[in-house]
Design an enzyme around this catalytic site. Sequence first.
Site, PDB file in Angstrom:
ATOM      1  N   SER A 138       4.924 -14.832  -1.776  1.00 44.12           N
ATOM      2  CA  SER A 138       5.652 -15.966  -2.352  1.00 44.12           C
ATOM      3  C   SER A 138       6.779 -16.369  -1.416  1.00 44.12           C
ATOM      4  CB  SER A 138       6.237 -15.618  -3.717  1.00 44.12           C
ATOM      5  OG  SER A 138       6.958 -16.743  -4.199  1.00 44.12           O
ATOM      6  N   LYS A 210       1.945 -11.676  -9.392  1.00 36.58           N
ATOM      7  CA  LYS A 210       2.208 -12.953  -8.700  1.00 36.58           C
ATOM      8  C   LYS A 210       1.847 -14.130  -9.611  1.00 36.58           C
ATOM      9  CE  LYS A 210       3.133 -15.842  -5.324  1.00 36.58           C
ATOM     10  NZ  LYS A 210       2.521 -17.106  -5.568  1.00 36.58           N
ATOM     11  N   HIS A 213       4.658 -14.525 -11.872  1.00 38.63           N
ATOM     12  CA  HIS A 213       5.743 -15.149 -11.087  1.00 38.63           C
ATOM     13  C   HIS A 213       5.561 -16.672 -11.091  1.00 38.63           C
ATOM     14  CE1 HIS A 213       6.900 -17.143  -7.316  1.00 38.63           C
ATOM     15  NE2 HIS A 213       7.939 -16.324  -7.258  1.00 38.63           N
ATOM     16  N   ASN A 214       4.331 -17.102 -10.848  1.00 43.81           N
ATOM     17  CA  ASN A 214       4.070 -18.543 -10.792  1.00 43.81           C
ATOM     18  C   ASN A 214       4.204 -19.203 -12.162  1.00 43.81           C
ATOM     19  OD1 ASN A 214       3.515 -17.979  -8.123  1.00 43.81           O
ATOM     20  ND2 ASN A 214       1.795 -19.381  -8.021  1.00 43.81           N
ATOM     21  N   GLU A 217       7.689 -19.636 -12.567  1.00 39.95           N
ATOM     22  CA  GLU A 217       8.053 -20.743 -11.645  1.00 39.95           C
ATOM     23  C   GLU A 217       7.792 -22.103 -12.327  1.00 39.95           C
ATOM     24  OE1 GLU A 217       6.367 -20.433  -7.566  1.00 39.95           O
ATOM     25  OE2 GLU A 217       5.439 -22.367  -7.984  1.00 39.95           O
TER      26      GLU A 217
HETATM   27  C1  6PG Z   1       4.985 -19.293  -4.124  1.00 36.66           C
HETATM   28  C2  6PG Z   1       4.374 -20.481  -4.814  1.00 36.66           C
HETATM   29  C3  6PG Z   1       3.068 -20.786  -4.194  1.00 36.66           C
HETATM   30  C4  6PG Z   1       2.598 -22.191  -4.462  1.00 36.66           C
HETATM   31  C5  6PG Z   1       2.017 -22.380  -5.807  1.00 36.66           C
HETATM   32  C6  6PG Z   1       2.214 -23.781  -6.303  1.00 36.66           C
HETATM   33  O1  6PG Z   1       5.246 -18.323  -4.813  1.00 36.66           O
HETATM   34  O2  6PG Z   1       5.179 -19.362  -2.919  1.00 36.66           O
HETATM   35  O3  6PG Z   1       4.211 -20.237  -6.162  1.00 36.66           O
HETATM   36  O4  6PG Z   1       2.202 -19.789  -4.575  1.00 36.66           O
HETATM   37  O5  6PG Z   1       3.605 -23.091  -4.215  1.00 36.66           O
HETATM   38  O6  6PG Z   1       0.659 -22.126  -5.658  1.00 36.66           O
HETATM   39  O7  6PG Z   1       1.343 -23.953  -7.317  1.00 36.66           O
HETATM   40  P1  6PG Z   1       1.037 -25.319  -8.009  1.00 36.66           P
HETATM   41  O8  6PG Z   1       0.344 -26.181  -6.983  1.00 36.66           O
HETATM   42  O9  6PG Z   1       0.154 -24.934  -9.134  1.00 36.66           O
HETATM   43  O10 6PG Z   1       2.341 -25.923  -8.425  1.00 36.66           O
END
Ligand code: 6PG
Length: 508
Positions: A138, A210, A213-214, A217
């Site tokens: 990430s 992860k 985490h997303n 996010e």
């Molecule tokens: C990270 C981000 C990375 C990416 C996501 C975005 O941790 O570096 O989360 O994995 O930016 O895949 O996902 P979306 O396109 O679904 O917003």
Amino acid sequence: MIKNKSICDIGFIGLGVMGKNLVLNLADNGFSIAAFDLDISKIEGVISQDKAESGLSTARVVGCSSYTELLACLKPPHLIVLSVPAGAPVDQVCENLIGAGIQPDDIVIDTGNSLWVDTVAREKKYKSNFILFSSAVSGGEVGARFGPALMPSGSAYAWTRIKPIWQAIAAKVDAKTGKPIERTKPGEVVTEGEPCAAYIGPAGAGHYVKMVHNGIEYADMQIICEAYQMLRDGLGLNSDEIADIFQGWNRGPLESYLMEISVEVLRHRVGEEQTPLVDLILDKAGQKGTGLWTAVSSLELGTPAPTIAQAVYARSISSFKDLRVQAAAKLPGPPAITFDVNEKEAFIEQLHDAIYSAKICAYAQGFQLMKLAELEHNWQLNFASIAKIWRAGCIIRAAFLQSITQAFERTPDLDNLLLDDFFAEQLSLHQLNWRKTVSNSALMGIPTGAISSALSYYDAMRCAASPANLLQAQRDFFGAHTFERTDKVGKKYHVNWSTPVRDMVEIS
Ligand code: 6PG
């Protein structure tokens, strides 16, 4: 460097933005790389960037034109890092490596956002060919270049080999303050501090963590976007004024990478008229799937993550632009509300407290989800260690991850962050303003699905007596699904609702 002489430490496949930057990061940290990509211009690109950045006449990266050549360049047993899109491309590369003669004690690390169940299946599928290890990365392109957060999982043997490399290239945190140690220039390395790379667990566990985490996010981003809309549509502020407010917030408990980049985005202007770029961007959100997977997993495990799910729904609703435009012309909202200067100040303060509280709930949901997954899959996750990894390098890095780390250090088996004394106190202190924001948003007709769902979550979690007693009776009424009684613990009952007597029977 001379090719085919088994001299490189690491083979690297996939030189897109993330891959290229990981290669340069590895090279800065003293590892020699054999790099391969189907697109030869990407191989040339990383070699010339490496030469330019290092100032050396010879690149620290060897370009390879085939899988066989890549394997021949590596010290045995081979260590190969993949940075390819999740899904079929991972399997395609694995098959190609088998074709090129990869050995059973070679290690292949998948750094993409693979679906965790795919990782579990792949580890089994390729067991006799090589060791598949996973380690999601990430931090986006800057993180990959100067220190990402890494979530490694799989074979414990493989981890002993990967650990020194991963801990070298990962973001670092000052152990005393919990703050990231900055590294921003090519050639720089950081050797002190706590690395944001710790072993998560068996195959799949790292990709699951992860994924969550997303999911967090998604929620974090949506909460900030809702605050933006409240300020833009509720108070009529322009992007510079909103940036000023966010900048102030970024110095307090809301200090985070996502808040910081939101300020930068809001201030960015383009064209002759210097229009704020954000005002020109089409309001349709994309998504690659990790937020959705998190929401689906929470539903499957039966643990609530409504704020994360709302963030996914908000992206879905945003994608129906034409429908929204039609509905906007047809469906009336409430009468406009105006605020005087003092009321505006109060509104902003309330909004700050609301997004802080909603953010705490989103993290509480994510951590509880990981806890349920841990129990389901017998993973033995270390939540303090996961919070530590997320303090720097990753997209959700934020000052308050230090408080989450401390919460899990105090109580490693904490069932839910809301039960931690610090967070319980924070929510109690900020809840009134949070409620005012949610009520303002409803009165103004501004959608705040994430902020509001978090408040409902908070209230539902602190509700010792839920209305599910009536729900159980409804289920029993139409489907004889039975219910338990508070005065007769451990037994099940059914009422013969369709008979005039409606007698109650104990179900054995
Ligand atoms: C990270 C981000 C990375 C990416 C996501 C975005 O941790 O570096 O989360 O994995 O930016 O895949 O996902 P979306 O396109 O679904 O917003």
